[in-house]
Scaffold this motif. Sequence first.
Motif, short mmCIF file in Angstrom:
data_model
loop_
_atom_site.label_atom_id
_atom_site.label_comp_id
_atom_site.label_asym_id
_atom_site.label_seq_id
_atom_site.Cartn_x
_atom_site.Cartn_y
_atom_site.Cartn_z
N ASP A 174 38.76 -17.42 33.17
CA ASP A 174 38.21 -16.13 33.57
C ASP A 174 39.28 -15.35 34.34
O ASP A 174 39.37 -15.42 35.57
CB ASP A 174 36.96 -16.33 34.43
CG ASP A 174 36.25 -15.01 34.75
OD1 ASP A 174 36.73 -13.95 34.31
OD2 ASP A 174 35.20 -15.06 35.43
N LEU A 175 40.10 -14.65 33.59
CA LEU A 175 41.22 -13.88 34.15
C LEU A 175 40.96 -12.41 33.91
O LEU A 175 40.66 -12.00 32.78
CB LEU A 175 42.52 -14.32 33.46
CG LEU A 175 43.84 -13.74 33.97
CD1 LEU A 175 44.12 -14.20 35.39
CD2 LEU A 175 44.98 -14.17 33.05
N ARG A 176 41.06 -11.60 34.96
CA ARG A 176 40.69 -10.19 34.84
C ARG A 176 41.72 -9.29 35.51
O ARG A 176 42.38 -9.69 36.48
CB ARG A 176 39.34 -9.92 35.50
CG ARG A 176 38.23 -10.87 35.15
CD ARG A 176 36.96 -10.52 35.92
NE ARG A 176 36.00 -11.62 35.90
CZ ARG A 176 34.85 -11.62 36.58
NH1 ARG A 176 34.54 -10.57 37.35
NH2 ARG A 176 34.04 -12.66 36.52
N LEU A 177 41.82 -8.09 34.99
CA LEU A 177 42.52 -7.02 35.70
C LEU A 177 41.48 -6.27 36.50
O LEU A 177 40.71 -5.47 35.95
CB LEU A 177 43.24 -6.08 34.73
CG LEU A 177 44.57 -6.56 34.18
CD1 LEU A 177 45.15 -5.53 33.21
CD2 LEU A 177 45.57 -6.80 35.30
N ASP A 178 41.41 -6.53 37.78
CA ASP A 178 40.42 -5.92 38.65
C ASP A 178 41.01 -4.71 39.36
O ASP A 178 42.17 -4.75 39.79
CB ASP A 178 39.94 -6.92 39.71
CG ASP A 178 39.02 -7.98 39.14
OD1 ASP A 178 38.53 -7.79 38.00
OD2 ASP A 178 38.79 -8.99 39.83
N PRO A 179 40.23 -3.64 39.52
CA PRO A 179 40.71 -2.52 40.34
C PRO A 179 40.91 -2.98 41.77
O PRO A 179 40.05 -3.64 42.35
CB PRO A 179 39.58 -1.49 40.22
CG PRO A 179 38.37 -2.28 39.87
CD PRO A 179 38.84 -3.44 39.05
N MET A 180 42.06 -2.68 42.32
CA MET A 180 42.35 -3.15 43.68
C MET A 180 43.48 -2.34 44.27
O MET A 180 44.56 -2.25 43.68
CB MET A 180 42.72 -4.64 43.66
CG MET A 180 42.89 -5.26 45.03
SD MET A 180 43.23 -7.04 44.91
CE MET A 180 41.71 -7.63 44.17
#
Length: 356
Positions: free
Chosen positions: A19-25
């Motif tokens: 479960d690898l994501r590009l999260d807004p941060m």
Amino acid sequence: MINHSMTAGAALVVHGVDDLRLDPMQPAEPESDEAVVQIAYGGICGSDLHCWLHGAAGESVLREPLVLGHEVVGTVVQAAADGSGPAAGTRVAVHPATPGDDGARYPQDRPNLSPGCTYLGSAARYPHTQGAFSQYAALPARMLRPLPDGLPLRAAALAEPASVAWHAVARAGDVRGKRALVIGSGPIGCLAVAVLKRAGASEIIAVDVHEEPLERARLVGATGTILASDADAIAAVEADVTVESSGNHRGLDSAIRGTMRGGKVVMVGLLPSGAQPVAISLAITRELDLLGSFRFNTEMDEVLTALAEGSLHVDPVVTHEYPFSQALEAFATAKDAGRSGKVLISFIPETATGEI
């Protein structure tokens, strides 16, 4: 899992197994001793892969979402408010360790062994130490190493893993004129070959289970190669110094069997926790020196100088480069050890994709 639409103000976060994501941060508000760095390149490490594939790297178990990444370079866009560290506009490599102390004993001149040490992108502590696979990162100024003039950011992206290899070879002492054996020709193994060549080893024999990594090992300085399945050929090497970088008990067993009596085995590949079935009796009767090697200390300064002057040839170690928006593809490529060496993620917009 990854959200390809989320690239602006994003970080690469592992939430659990697969479960690898590009999260807004957005980057955290920097402390007075922190600089804001615009990240240019990040290299995928085996520990990053383990967190993604298994939810743990050795005994470091994922307990909360973690921004991955510790092999990073970039440019300071906001200097530390307290005046420490490099000025805005300085191109830097990042030394990802923060030594700590929980009262246990260790040599003070080897802070890499401090039991309270934290590392960017590591789940060893809780709360976890967040990493720097993001477009901007607020980092302690003491972590930043200005690049020598003329050293491109992309070339400097190997500084952190090359420092691991440099430290490992240094653990063996003077290798000039000696025969060296390197077990495992992944990125760290190939970098160890390059460091051994620079340090003056007369013979360097590389071992791997795949042919492509062996070809890369030859490109960076190996004088001979052996497939890992050829146990007799490995045992016949009788190396003065062996670097075990496979992180596999079979590799460590091969390292012991391939080292001459009275020789040294440097163990840099991180094996799983627990008992390992290896021929320790041979290590005893041959009086082998078994030397652990863990991360590094100040070696990055020497590595950056060597990269800038061209005495450390590591370019062939990088086989693929992907833009940040294709981070999952980058990780899928990096886990295929048969066809990939070091895989870079570019945080620079519109970077070409795929094999170099």
